[in-house]
Write a protein that holds these residues in place. Structure first.
Motif, PDB file in Angstrom:
ATOM      1  N   VAL A 170      -7.779  22.679  27.786  1.00 33.19           N
ATOM      2  CA  VAL A 170      -7.026  21.435  27.660  1.00 33.19           C
ATOM      3  C   VAL A 170      -5.548  21.784  27.551  1.00 33.19           C
ATOM      4  CG1 VAL A 170      -6.637  19.367  26.285  1.00 33.19           C
ATOM      5  CG2 VAL A 170      -8.960  20.270  26.567  1.00 33.19           C
ATOM      6  N   CYS A 171      -4.730  21.013  28.271  1.00 34.83           N
ATOM      7  CA  CYS A 171      -3.284  21.264  28.303  1.00 34.83           C
ATOM      8  C   CYS A 171      -2.569  20.209  27.469  1.00 34.83           C
ATOM      9  CB  CYS A 171      -2.780  21.240  29.745  1.00 34.83           C
ATOM     10  SG  CYS A 171      -1.003  21.480  29.895  1.00 34.83           S
ATOM     11  N   TYR A 172      -1.640  20.674  26.585  1.00 37.26           N
ATOM     12  CA  TYR A 172      -0.804  19.782  25.787  1.00 37.26           C
ATOM     13  C   TYR A 172       0.663  20.071  26.123  1.00 37.26           C
ATOM     14  CZ  TYR A 172      -4.961  19.201  22.824  1.00 37.26           C
ATOM     15  OH  TYR A 172      -6.217  18.946  22.361  1.00 37.26           O
ATOM     16  N   PHE A 173       1.470  19.019  26.105  1.00 40.91           N
ATOM     17  CA  PHE A 173       2.907  19.260  26.238  1.00 40.91           C
ATOM     18  C   PHE A 173       3.649  18.298  25.326  1.00 40.91           C
ATOM     19  CE2 PHE A 173       4.599  15.654  28.633  1.00 40.91           C
ATOM     20  CZ  PHE A 173       3.483  15.095  29.204  1.00 40.91           C
ATOM     21  N   ARG A 174       4.875  18.686  24.966  1.00 43.00           N
ATOM     22  CA  ARG A 174       5.688  17.844  24.095  1.00 43.00           C
ATOM     23  C   ARG A 174       7.058  17.626  24.739  1.00 43.00           C
ATOM     24  NH1 ARG A 174       6.640  22.959  22.017  1.00 43.00           N
ATOM     25  NH2 ARG A 174       8.840  23.362  21.484  1.00 43.00           N
ATOM     26  N   ASP A 175       7.698  16.564  24.292  1.00 41.90           N
ATOM     27  CA  ASP A 175       9.059  16.214  24.733  1.00 41.90           C
ATOM     28  C   ASP A 175       9.880  15.969  23.479  1.00 41.90           C
ATOM     29  OD1 ASP A 175      10.458  13.517  26.830  1.00 41.90           O
ATOM     30  OD2 ASP A 175      11.390  15.195  25.753  1.00 41.90           O
ATOM     31  N   ASP A 176      10.702  16.948  23.115  1.00 39.66           N
ATOM     32  CA  ASP A 176      11.457  16.844  21.857  1.00 39.66           C
ATOM     33  C   ASP A 176      12.483  15.722  21.887  1.00 39.66           C
ATOM     34  OD1 ASP A 176      11.529  20.470  21.438  1.00 39.66           O
ATOM     35  OD2 ASP A 176       9.974  18.974  20.976  1.00 39.66           O
ATOM     36  N   ALA A 177      12.854  15.250  23.082  1.00 38.34           N
ATOM     37  CA  ALA A 177      13.877  14.193  23.186  1.00 38.34           C
ATOM     38  C   ALA A 177      13.269  12.805  23.311  1.00 38.34           C
ATOM     39  CB  ALA A 177      14.784  14.471  24.387  1.00 38.34           C
ATOM     40  N   LEU A 178      11.943  12.663  23.255  1.00 39.86           N
ATOM     41  CA  LEU A 178      11.292  11.362  23.406  1.00 39.86           C
ATOM     42  C   LEU A 178      11.764  10.425  22.290  1.00 39.86           C
ATOM     43  CD1 LEU A 178       9.129   9.692  24.953  1.00 39.86           C
ATOM     44  CD2 LEU A 178       7.456  10.577  23.302  1.00 39.86           C
ATOM     45  N   PRO A 179      12.428   9.305  22.609  1.00 35.37           N
ATOM     46  CA  PRO A 179      13.046   8.472  21.563  1.00 35.37           C
ATOM     47  C   PRO A 179      12.110   7.440  20.937  1.00 35.37           C
ATOM     48  CG  PRO A 179      13.658   7.648  23.719  1.00 35.37           C
ATOM     49  CD  PRO A 179      12.783   8.855  23.959  1.00 35.37           C
ATOM     50  N   PHE A 180      10.852   7.356  21.363  1.00 37.26           N
ATOM     51  CA  PHE A 180       9.952   6.353  20.805  1.00 37.26           C
ATOM     52  C   PHE A 180       8.538   6.912  20.759  1.00 37.26           C
ATOM     53  CE2 PHE A 180       7.873   5.223  24.802  1.00 37.26           C
ATOM     54  CZ  PHE A 180       8.820   5.616  25.748  1.00 37.26           C
ATOM     55  N   ASP A 181       7.671   6.198  20.030  1.00 38.31           N
ATOM     56  CA  ASP A 181       6.264   6.579  19.898  1.00 38.31           C
ATOM     57  C   ASP A 181       5.448   5.751  20.885  1.00 38.31           C
ATOM     58  OD1 ASP A 181       3.891   6.785  17.079  1.00 38.31           O
ATOM     59  OD2 ASP A 181       3.666   7.167  19.243  1.00 38.31           O
ATOM     60  N   PRO A 182       4.909   6.350  21.952  1.00 39.18           N
ATOM     61  CA  PRO A 182       4.150   5.578  22.939  1.00 39.18           C
ATOM     62  C   PRO A 182       2.987   4.802  22.351  1.00 39.18           C
ATOM     63  CG  PRO A 182       4.664   7.748  23.802  1.00 39.18           C
ATOM     64  CD  PRO A 182       5.061   7.758  22.362  1.00 39.18           C
TER      65      PRO A 182
END
Length: 962
Positions: free
Chosen positions: A284-296
């Motif tokens: 399973v692949c996970y990725f993150r976006d440290d600049a994401l300004p909101f919680d989907p």
């Protein structure tokens, strides 16, 4: 014009003179085609892949051609040759992945990938790698169904999907608006003889666009609409309504990728191994976006599963599940860890993401199937409006089309070589009162083969759609209609039936044969037949006959009735034409043929000839119309020609007569025959019935002593004057065009039978001279001393001040130089490729500044030799490399014996001295006064890299004692 056709192996097959109807037609997205008509005296087979060269482009025959036989010595050809871009219609678009050749497939990819696929199919078809992808408009994925599409059809489908055009330049395929080159100014009396405004045929035009926004990331309850709206809730956008009124257009696909969205960047990636219910392991692949300004997770959109689409150049771009051309991966978001989990997909090739196809830090992605924060909607609406305006800019074109004819003389003088796509500034204050011009491009050219600068051009922003293409768009509807009609045939009326004819029944074949006149066998009509649209006899080589009227017997003198044969040849007793009669060739009185000469003078046809018994003849002339009387006058010199074709012969006889008197009321003239020694052939013949006669000259009336005629037997057009007798001499020629009079060859070095122009008086404004290859010979003009402020010409550009093509010559440092590059700004230097030295000192020379005889002081031996070099009277010393200077010494002892060994040692020691040699006592092998001769020699080489040439010279200096 000479038109050459070559066989497929490059051998010359035909060299013909095309008819004036021969043309070249170029059109955007249609190709380039030649239509060539000509006549040959024998049949020559034209095979597939035979080709011709026109204006530097090759054109091929794509199907075997058989000419039409007009007679035993006349074959008529009407060929069509296709340009290279037209030949791509031979090849299917093939999916050659993994060595396959699949002609039925669908591709979802960016435009360039589609074009590359088609180019690959073209190269495979031609067996070459010459075809390349050119300029392709960028864009997102498009879907094209290549179900049996040929390459030209595939390019058209891609162009339509992108909303642009395709065009081919050489072997480069472009997918963008066909527009290139610098602006060429054209207008009425400025390269054009007429301009006619029109509308591009079948071009799509609209003035009110109803755009449809995307439904992605839209929450109807929150946003108030199911789809993205234009700012302010506008429902449509108008453009060009003042020109065309209101015409609606609906568009949604173009804006499907515009929606409230966030484009993120992958900050980090991690992988975790899991085991499914069957014990199989996967990652399973996970990725993150440290600049994401909101919680989907705070922006769920109903029950929709969140998705993400990776962007180029990510390894996952264009991969994943497919939603109408949009590839995506389903995702989960962990609000605690701020990570996205990509739901793994499985297929026959394995899992995705997996292996090398995984996201990486820096990859761009767009999440969707979620309600976005409020601030993203105004941004999306603004982007939506900008996209609508851009769509209108590209698609709501001005469909005005301006059809114009070129002034072939001016186009030739300006050296314009026009092709489709050429940018044009069409100047007209009448059609464009606001600006005085319209900037557009050429979309179609119809060019005369015999005069390539004579063209009919179409200038338009939009493309015309041909009638055939419009019909193709409705083929499926036609198929459906035919299918339905076949299942609902009405009842058939047979031979024995008495059923009345209506619009809802049909006749059997036998009943139809009994009702209608047959076109295949002899038949008789019981009633009068009226041909409302005329009687047409079409030639078909496998049928004989034509149409006969009454009892028909062919013959000029004994014939009766009338007939039209299968070739359209008609023979009647008489013909009355109340208005205009148009014919390609008019042959009057075949028995009175004029031996190929057409004379423009008073003429008549003899009806009867009566011998008066006193050496004169009375000629009764035919009346051309009621009230006609002859224009012949006493004193006229008359010429007539007759043949014996009617009796099976093939001879022509000329009769020369002088008119003695005229009886206008009886329409007769009395004539006398000229003696044999006063006629050109040395033998005169009497006139006869049906002979056509015409004035040749007049014995006394100067106004009737001029004659203008065209002669195919002499091969020239002639204007004679002061003609008083049958025999003329050189003094009677006023104008000849074609074969020159024989006298010319006696006084000028022109071979007998050569063509040219002879005129008594010649008045011209300009004279242009060509060489034997048809190239313009420029005017060589001496412009005096070189002046850097002047403009000089190389013969390829028209000089405005003199209105000719000048090749300038100037004087510089005593030499005459000819300009080789128009507009050169540098002086005529020795190594300049922009100038050529034509007169002056061409030699390369060197000298010593100190002279070549040096006085020697034995008490103080010291001196120098300094080199100066000259070429074209220019000092080029600084241009010489030290490595190109070779110093040597020549010495003789007191007995005159050369000191070779000592001199060679000296030369080696002074190999790199350069342009100046310093002489001391050490440069002498012994006491200088004991030597008979000492010379110091130098050899200099000047290398001209620009002209790839070298110049060499040598110099010697002799030292002499005091």
């Amino acid at each position: 014009m000479e038109f050459k056709i070559y066989s497929s192996n490059g051998d010359l097959k035909l060299s013909v003179e095309p008819k004036d109807s021969s043309t070249q037609v170029e059109e955007v997205q249609t190709g380039d085609m030649l239509t060539v008509s000509f006549t040959l005296s024998e049949r020559v087979a034209v095979e597939v892949n035979d080709y011709a060269d026109f204006m530097g482009r090759l054109y091929w025959v794509t199907e075997k051609y058989l000419p039409e036989q007009k007679s035993t010595v006349e074959w008529e050809y009407s060929l069509r040759l296709h340009g290279l871009e037209s030949l791509i219609s031979r090849f299917l678009v093939l999916d050659m992945t993994d060595g396959g050749n699949d002609a039925v497939f669908t591709l979802t990819a960016p435009p360039r990938e589609h074009v590359a696929l088609i180019v690959k199919s073209i190269n495979a078809g031609f067996g070459t790698t010459d075809w390349k992808v050119g300029n392709v408009e960028s864009g997102g994925n498009i879907v094209v169904d290549y179900h049996g599409k040929y390459c030209n059809q595939g390019l058209k489908a891609v162009a339509d999907a992108v909303g642009t055009e395709y065009w081919i330049e050489g072997t480069t395929v472009n997918l963008c608006r066909c527009e290139h080159g610098g602006l060429v100014s054209l207008g009425y009396q400025n390269g054009l003889t007429k301009i006619r405004p029109d509308i591009a045929d079948n071009a799509k035009v609209y003035t009110r666009l109803f755009p449809v926004g995307s439904s992605k990331n839209i929450d109807p309850e929150k946003y108030g609409h199911t789809r993205l709206q234009l700012p302010g809730g506008a429902q449509y956008v108008d453009i060009n309504t003042d020109k065309y009124g209101i015409i609606h257009h609906y568009e949604g696909n173009a804006f499907a990728d515009i929606f409230p969205r966030y484009t993120g960047t992958v900050s980090g990636v991690r992988f975790q191994e899991r085991t499914d219910s069957e014990g199989n392991k996967y990652t399973v692949c996970y990725f993150r976006d440290d600049a994401l300004p909101f919680d989907p997770n705070q922006y769920d959109l109903g029950s929709l599963v969140k998705r993400v689409t990776f962007q180029e150049p990510s390894e996952l771009a264009g991969l994943g599940a497919d939603d109408n051309g949009t590839h995506y991966f389903e995702i989960n978001f962990d609000s605690a860890t701020r990570e996205f989990e990509i739901i793994t997909q499985f297929d026959d090739s394995g899992q995705l993401p997996g292996g090398v196809l995984v996201p990486k830090a820096g990859d761009k992605y767009i999440p969707w199937n979620m309600r976005m924060p409020d601030e993203y909607y105004p941004l999306a609406e603004k982007e939506y409006l900008e996209a609508v305006n851009e769509y209108n800019r590209k698609h709501c074109l001005d469909v005005s089309c301006y059809k114009a004819s070129t002034d072939y003389v001016e186009i030739g003088e300006r050296g314009l070589e026009l092709h489709v796509g050429q940018r044009v500034r069409l100047e007209s204050s009448e059609y464009f009162p606001e600006t005085g011009y319209k900037d557009s491009r050429i979309t179609k050219i119809t060019r005369k083969l015999n005069c390539p600068t004579q063209m009919d051009i179409e200038i338009s922003d939009a493309l015309s759609t041909g009638a055939i293409e419009s019909i193709k768009n409705s083929i499926e509807d036609v198929k459906t209609s035919v299918s339905q009609s076949l299942g609902n045939l009405p009842d058939i009326i047979r031979v024995s039936d008495n059923t009345p004819f209506t619009d809802n029944n049909i006749l059997s074949a036998l009943r139809a044969m009994s009702e209608f006149i047959s076109k295949r066998k002899d038949d008789t009509a019981a009633g009068l037949i009226t041909f409302l649209k005329g009687l047409i006899s079409k030639e078909l080589s496998r049928f004989k006959g034509g149409a006969e009227f009454g009892e028909f017997v062919s013959g000029m003198l004994t014939g009766i009735g009338g007939a039209i044969d299968k070739k359209g040849n008609a023979e009647f007793e008489s013909l009355t034409v109340r208005s205009t009669m148009r014919v390609m060739e008019l042959i009057i009185n075949r028995l009175g043929a004029q031996e190929g000469d057409t004379m423009f003078a008073e003429s008549d046809t003899i009806e009867t000839v009566t011998d008066n018994g006193d050496g004169t003849l009375l000629l009764k002339l035919q009346s051309k119309y009621d009230g006609y009387f002859t224009a012949m006058t006493p004193g006229m010199v008359v010429r007539g020609i007759i043949n014996d074709l009617a009796t099976g012969g093939g001879h022509y006889y000329t009769s020369w007569m002088r008119v003695n008197s005229v009886n206008a009321s009886a329409n007769t003239i009395e004539v006398s025959l000229y003696p044999d020694d006063e006629v050109p052939a040395g033998q005169n013949f009497p006139p006869c019935d049906l002979m056509r006669i015409a004035r040749w000259g007049h014995q006394t009336d100067e106004s009737k002593q001029s004659i203008f005629y065209i002669s195919s037997t002499e091969g020239r057009i002639v204007k004679l004057f002061r003609v008083t007798k049958p025999i003329i001499d050189f003094s009677n020629y006023e104008i000849t065009l074609g074969t020159l009079p024989e006298k010319i060859s006696e006084i000028l070095p022109i071979a007998l039978g050569e063509s040219g122009i002879y005129v008594k008086n010649l008045v011209v404004e300009k004279i242009w001279q060509l060489d034997h290859q048809g190239k313009l010979l420029p005017t060589i003009r001496d412009r005096g001393p070189y002046d850097p402020a002047q403009m000089y010409y190389s013969g390829d550009t028209l000089r405005p001040e003199t209105s000719d093509y000048e090749n300038s010559e100037v004087w510089y440092l005593g030499c005459k130089w000819r300009c080789m590059v128009t507009g050169v700004t540098s002086p005529p230097l020795w190594n300049s490729t922009s100038w050529a030295m034509v007169e002056g000192n061409p030699n390369f020379s060197i000298e010593f500044e100190e002279g070549n005889r040096i006085w020697l002081d034995p008490e103080n031996i010291h001196g120098t030799l300094t080199i100066r070099a000259w070429l074209y009277n220019q000092d080029v010393t600084s241009e010489i490399q030290d490595s190109d200077i070779e110093w040597t010494r020549y010495t003789e002892d007191a007995q005159g014996v050369p000191q070779v060994s000592s001199d060679n040692i000296w030369a080696l020691a002074h190999a790199n001295v350069g342009k100046q040699l310093t002489i001391t006592a050490a440069d002498f092998p012994a006491n200088p006064m004991s030597l008979k001769r000492v010379e110091f020699r130098v050899k200099v080489t000047l290398r001209d890299a620009k002209h790839d040439t070298t110049h060499e010279d040598e110099m010697a200096a002799t030292f002499i004692g005091n």
